[in-house]
Design a protein around this motif. Structure first.
Motif, PDB file in Angstrom:
ATOM      1  N   CYS A 174       0.843  -1.198   0.000  1.00 49.19           N
ATOM      2  CA  CYS A 174       0.000   0.000   0.000  1.00 49.19           C
ATOM      3  C   CYS A 174       0.878   1.248   0.000  1.00 49.19           C
ATOM      4  O   CYS A 174       1.786   1.381   0.817  1.00 49.19           O
ATOM      5  N   ASP A 175       0.602   2.152  -0.931  1.00 50.53           N
ATOM      6  CA  ASP A 175       1.267   3.454  -0.955  1.00 50.53           C
ATOM      7  C   ASP A 175       0.337   4.453  -0.276  1.00 50.53           C
ATOM      8  O   ASP A 175      -0.862   4.483  -0.556  1.00 50.53           O
ATOM      9  N   ARG A 176       0.896   5.273   0.593  1.00 55.41           N
ATOM     10  CA  ARG A 176       0.024   6.107   1.410  1.00 55.41           C
ATOM     11  C   ARG A 176       0.665   7.460   1.679  1.00 55.41           C
ATOM     12  O   ARG A 176       1.851   7.556   1.971  1.00 55.41           O
ATOM     13  N   SER A 177      -0.149   8.494   1.579  1.00 60.16           N
ATOM     14  CA  SER A 177       0.309   9.862   1.833  1.00 60.16           C
ATOM     15  C   SER A 177      -0.672  10.540   2.781  1.00 60.16           C
ATOM     16  O   SER A 177      -1.865  10.634   2.486  1.00 60.16           O
ATOM     17  N   LEU A 178      -0.165  10.989   3.932  1.00 58.54           N
ATOM     18  CA  LEU A 178      -1.000  11.640   4.941  1.00 58.54           C
ATOM     19  C   LEU A 178      -0.465  13.046   5.207  1.00 58.54           C
ATOM     20  O   LEU A 178       0.732  13.222   5.438  1.00 58.54           O
ATOM     21  N   ILE A 179      -1.349  14.031   5.187  1.00 59.04           N
ATOM     22  CA  ILE A 179      -0.975  15.400   5.548  1.00 59.04           C
ATOM     23  C   ILE A 179      -1.981  15.908   6.573  1.00 59.04           C
ATOM     24  O   ILE A 179      -3.186  15.962   6.300  1.00 59.04           O
ATOM     25  N   THR A 219       3.275  15.034  -7.848  1.00 55.74           N
ATOM     26  CA  THR A 219       3.197  13.823  -7.037  1.00 55.74           C
ATOM     27  C   THR A 219       3.022  14.167  -5.561  1.00 55.74           C
ATOM     28  O   THR A 219       3.152  15.320  -5.146  1.00 55.74           O
ATOM     29  N   ASN A 220       2.752  13.138  -4.770  1.00 59.19           N
ATOM     30  CA  ASN A 220       2.598  13.351  -3.331  1.00 59.19           C
ATOM     31  C   ASN A 220       3.879  13.891  -2.701  1.00 59.19           C
ATOM     32  O   ASN A 220       3.832  14.715  -1.778  1.00 59.19           O
ATOM     33  N   ARG A 221       5.021  13.460  -3.193  1.00 61.65           N
ATOM     34  CA  ARG A 221       6.279  13.927  -2.606  1.00 61.65           C
ATOM     35  C   ARG A 221       6.550  15.379  -2.971  1.00 61.65           C
ATOM     36  O   ARG A 221       7.051  16.153  -2.149  1.00 61.65           O
ATOM     37  N   MET A 222       6.223  15.748  -4.194  1.00 58.31           N
ATOM     38  CA  MET A 222       6.364  17.150  -4.581  1.00 58.31           C
ATOM     39  C   MET A 222       5.425  18.017  -3.750  1.00 58.31           C
ATOM     40  O   MET A 222       5.797  19.109  -3.301  1.00 58.31           O
ATOM     41  N   LEU A 223       4.202  17.536  -3.536  1.00 57.04           N
ATOM     42  CA  LEU A 223       3.241  18.296  -2.741  1.00 57.04           C
ATOM     43  C   LEU A 223       3.726  18.444  -1.306  1.00 57.04           C
ATOM     44  O   LEU A 223       3.585  19.515  -0.700  1.00 57.04           O
ATOM     45  N   ALA A 224       4.302  17.381  -0.745  1.00 59.23           N
ATOM     46  CA  ALA A 224       4.785  17.441   0.635  1.00 59.23           C
ATOM     47  C   ALA A 224       5.838  18.531   0.798  1.00 59.23           C
ATOM     48  O   ALA A 224       5.800  19.323   1.750  1.00 59.23           O
ATOM     49  N   VAL A 225       6.777  18.587  -0.136  1.00 60.65           N
ATOM     50  CA  VAL A 225       7.815  19.622  -0.078  1.00 60.65           C
ATOM     51  C   VAL A 225       7.197  21.004  -0.215  1.00 60.65           C
ATOM     52  O   VAL A 225       7.536  21.941   0.523  1.00 60.65           O
ATOM     53  N   ILE A 246       3.484  15.356   8.019  1.00 58.74           N
ATOM     54  CA  ILE A 246       3.412  14.737   6.699  1.00 58.74           C
ATOM     55  C   ILE A 246       4.066  13.365   6.761  1.00 58.74           C
ATOM     56  O   ILE A 246       5.163  13.213   7.307  1.00 58.74           O
ATOM     57  N   SER A 247       3.394  12.382   6.214  1.00 59.01           N
ATOM     58  CA  SER A 247       3.939  11.030   6.155  1.00 59.01           C
ATOM     59  C   SER A 247       3.696  10.466   4.761  1.00 59.01           C
ATOM     60  O   SER A 247       2.554  10.409   4.301  1.00 59.01           O
ATOM     61  N   ASP A 248       4.777  10.080   4.091  1.00 55.89           N
ATOM     62  CA  ASP A 248       4.676   9.452   2.771  1.00 55.89           C
ATOM     63  C   ASP A 248       5.337   8.084   2.838  1.00 55.89           C
ATOM     64  O   ASP A 248       6.520   7.976   3.191  1.00 55.89           O
ATOM     65  N   ARG A 249       4.590   7.046   2.517  1.00 54.19           N
ATOM     66  CA  ARG A 249       5.102   5.678   2.545  1.00 54.19           C
ATOM     67  C   ARG A 249       4.864   5.011   1.200  1.00 54.19           C
ATOM     68  O   ARG A 249       3.838   5.234   0.562  1.00 54.19           O
ATOM     69  N   GLY A 250       5.807   4.171   0.809  1.00 55.07           N
ATOM     70  CA  GLY A 250       5.631   3.414  -0.418  1.00 55.07           C
ATOM     71  C   GLY A 250       6.096   4.176  -1.641  1.00 55.07           C
ATOM     72  O   GLY A 250       6.947   5.065  -1.575  1.00 55.07           O
ATOM     73  N   GLU A 251       5.519   3.832  -2.780  1.00 60.74           N
ATOM     74  CA  GLU A 251       5.914   4.423  -4.048  1.00 60.74           C
ATOM     75  C   GLU A 251       5.292   5.808  -4.228  1.00 60.74           C
ATOM     76  O   GLU A 251       4.385   6.210  -3.495  1.00 60.74           O
ATOM     77  N   VAL A 252       5.799   6.508  -5.242  1.00 61.78           N
ATOM     78  CA  VAL A 252       5.276   7.836  -5.568  1.00 61.78           C
ATOM     79  C   VAL A 252       3.827   7.719  -6.045  1.00 61.78           C
ATOM     80  O   VAL A 252       3.475   6.808  -6.796  1.00 61.78           O
ATOM     81  N   ILE A 253       2.980   8.644  -5.585  1.00 60.76           N
ATOM     82  CA  ILE A 253       1.573   8.676  -5.997  1.00 60.76           C
ATOM     83  C   ILE A 253       1.353   9.906  -6.873  1.00 60.76           C
ATOM     84  O   ILE A 253       1.661  11.030  -6.470  1.00 60.76           O
ATOM     85  N   ARG A 254       0.815   9.693  -8.055  1.00 60.59           N
ATOM     86  CA  ARG A 254       0.499  10.805  -8.945  1.00 60.59           C
ATOM     87  C   ARG A 254      -0.799  11.470  -8.496  1.00 60.59           C
ATOM     88  O   ARG A 254      -1.789  10.789  -8.238  1.00 60.59           O
ATOM     89  N   LEU A 255      -0.787  12.793  -8.448  1.00 57.13           N
ATOM     90  CA  LEU A 255      -1.956  13.535  -7.984  1.00 57.13           C
ATOM     91  C   LEU A 255      -2.675  14.232  -9.129  1.00 57.13           C
ATOM     92  O   LEU A 255      -3.801  13.878  -9.467  1.00 57.13           O
ATOM     93  N   VAL A 256      -2.073  15.250  -9.698  1.00 57.14           N
ATOM     94  CA  VAL A 256      -2.705  15.966 -10.805  1.00 57.14           C
ATOM     95  C   VAL A 256      -1.702  16.129 -11.936  1.00 57.14           C
ATOM     96  O   VAL A 256      -0.505  16.297 -11.709  1.00 57.14           O
ATOM     97  N   GLN A 257      -2.219  16.084 -13.142  1.00 55.92           N
ATOM     98  CA  GLN A 257      -1.380  16.171 -14.332  1.00 55.92           C
ATOM     99  C   GLN A 257      -1.663  17.467 -15.072  1.00 55.92           C
ATOM    100  O   GLN A 257      -2.815  17.871 -15.224  1.00 55.92           O
TER     101      GLN A 257
END
Length: 525
Positions: A174-179, A219-225, A246-257
């Motif tokens: 499971c890939d997960r992003s929490l803010i 991506t979720n990681r770009m958003l976190a930064v 902020i917690s990001d686990r797993g692979e990168v999650i695409r958000l908006v393109q």
């Protein structure tokens, strides 16, 4: 691939009262939820459900003034339908955004419980809302592979108090992003102009598709930064104490393109722009732990000293460049840099006096000049080669120079949100291994007179290099990479198993960019 989002913005709280009996209604959540919903829907990034929703101006929108209150049971059902739908084919990606009141129930002295408040929430009637513990259990059971939670409410950090190891064990793959907008004991604020909640505003800024080239994803990681940087910038300007978690686990999650670029369009860069672009990309490779520590200290203290130690060829200049980007205003100043070498205390004062146009070596005049500058702008000292100083000389120098500045800062802090930093560069490791007064990074360390020993800069692992390559591929459509020729294995091997300086050189060489011109953008030490 199914991508579902649930956006909730609750303005009305008729049963939550302040001490004077006035209803604690809100003004921004519904607007925030609607704007985020529209951002997520653009280019069919997500299929969005809104709550509470009504037809407004001919369109289904989040309703700031619904006829019927949005109840806890409706909130619970909506979240269950998102993460635990009664179907054998759950969405691949599920996103929950909540804006409204967050409540915190004190069960015992050291035991609390967090809730997302619905319109029928009333602690007086023991109706608190939707439990964050229940949300956590839902995530445990969910078969959704990519889970995204954004909570813009008070005490949202309660969600991150649960053990993440348990979630990883029960939800493998499971890939997960929490803010969360704030820590578990902090309230969350809206912007002073009343346009958005502080977190919602930062999320909207980070979801701006213009931040990436056409056809590429945020991506979720770009958003976190982006969220961390935007909230730090906002805090620097208005001093509202709100710390996102902020917690990001797993692979990168695409958000908006961002909308794809027509085939006829192309981007070209001047040589100078190419060097700047490459420099910015290289700063993303690692140094995460050192950057995190500096950011945490910056939130708590206006003055701070750090001891930086690195192994040979480990990219010290790039680390300092990245640390000097932890605050937006630091980019606008030039650090005060000089080699201390084998100088005596007297020579150190003379050299520092020259930096501040003080003809004599009067310590009091120099300290006064430093404090005058600090009143209006950030001041950063970088003392290079402190390992060349005798231990007694370095201790005396810190006692005579740094400690008085810290004392002045406590007694007469600048009116503006400016910082005073000192970096001691220990190239040989002599100071790091000595008995010089210093401290390992720890939440318990609160005395800015004591230099914090940042983690030693070591080689990059192959995994770190691989993550960087993936991020570049996802962020930049204008960078073409032959994956068979540019792999983490090749980079790791050619850089003598990840020595940072050689990693940077190999990357520049692959893209036919003059590494010397890229390195020239670092602060010279």
């Amino acid at each position: 691939m199914s991508r579902d989002a649930l956006v909730i913005g609750i303005n009305k709280y008729p049963f939550l009262k302040d001490p004077l009996g006035k209803c604690k209604h809100l003004t921004t959540p519904a607007t925030d939820a609607e704007v985020i919903a529209q951002q997520l829907e653009a280019n069919e990034n997500f299929r969005v459900k809104r709550f509470p929703a009504s037809i407004i101006n001919g369109k289904l929108q989040v309703d700031p003034n619904p006829d019927n209150p949005f109840k806890t049971e409706e909130l619970e059902k909506a979240i269950l339908d998102l993460f635990l739908p009664e179907t054998e084919r759950p969405p691949e990606t599920a996103l929950l955004f909540f804006a409204g009141h967050g409540l915190r129930k004190q069960l015992r002295q050291n035991l609390t419980q967090g809730f997302l408040a619905a319109s029928d929430s009333s602690p007086r009637k023991n109706q608190w809302g939707f439990s964050l513990e229940l949300l956590w259990n839902i995530l445990l059971q969910s078969q959704v592979k990519q889970q995204i939670i954004w909570l813009d409410c008070c005490f949202a950090g309660e969600l991150l108090n649960f053990k993440d190891t348990e979630l990883r064990r029960q939800s493998p793959g499971c890939d997960r992003s929490l803010i969360a907008a704030s820590r578990d004991y902090e309230v969350a604020y809206e912007q002073l102009d009343g346009k958005h909640g502080i977190l919602a505003g930062a999320i909207l800024a980070g979801l701006n598709p213009d931040l990436v080239p056409k056809g590429k994803w945020i991506t979720n990681r770009m958003l976190a930064v982006s969220v961390e940087q935007n909230l730090q910038k906002y805090y620097d300007s208005v001093n509202i104490p709100q710390t996102p978690l902020i917690s990001d686990r797993g692979e990168v999650i695409r958000l908006v393109q961002r909308e794809a670029r027509p085939a006829s369009e192309s981007e070209t860069y001047s040589p100078k722009m190419k060097h700047t672009l490459m420099f910015d990309l290289l700063l993303q490779v690692d140094f995460q732990e050192q950057t995190r520590i500096v950011r945490e200290v910056m939130r708590s203290h206006r003055t701070a000293a750090f001891l930086v130690h690195n192994q040979p060829e480990c990219g010290l200049e790039f680390l300092l460049a990245k640390l000097l980007r932890t605050k937006a205003s630091l980019k606008k100043i030039s650090p005060i840099v000089f080699d201390v070498g084998y100088r005596s205390i007297e020579r150190l004062w003379i050299q520092l006096g020259r930096k501040f146009d003080v003809p004599s070596n009067s310590a009091s005049e120099i300290l006064e000049k430093v404090c005058d500058r600090w009143q209006t702008q950030d001041v950063v000292f970088i003392f290079n080669q402190v390992d060349c100083l005798e231990a007694e000389v370095l201790s005396t120098w810190l006692e005579n120079f740094w400690e008085p500045l810290v004392t002045i800062g406590r007694e007469n802090p600048p009116q503006q949100s400016t910082h005073l930093f000192m970096f001691l560069v220990d190239r040989g490791g002599k100071v790091h291994q000595s008995n010089i007064n210093g401290a390992e990074p720890s939440p318990a360390v609160t005395d800015p007179r004591i230099p914090l020993h940042l983690p030693t800069i070591n080689s990059f692992s192959q995994n770190i290099i691989e993550e960087w390559i993936v991020e570049v591929l996802m962020q930049r459509s204008d960078i073409e990479i032959e994956l068979e020729e540019f792999t983490s294995e090749i980079l790791f091997e050619k850089s003598y198993e990840g020595i940072p300086q050689y990693v940077f050189e190999e990357i520049c060489s692959f893209f036919s960019i003059d590494c010397e011109k890229v390195f020239a953008q670092c602060t010279k030490i």
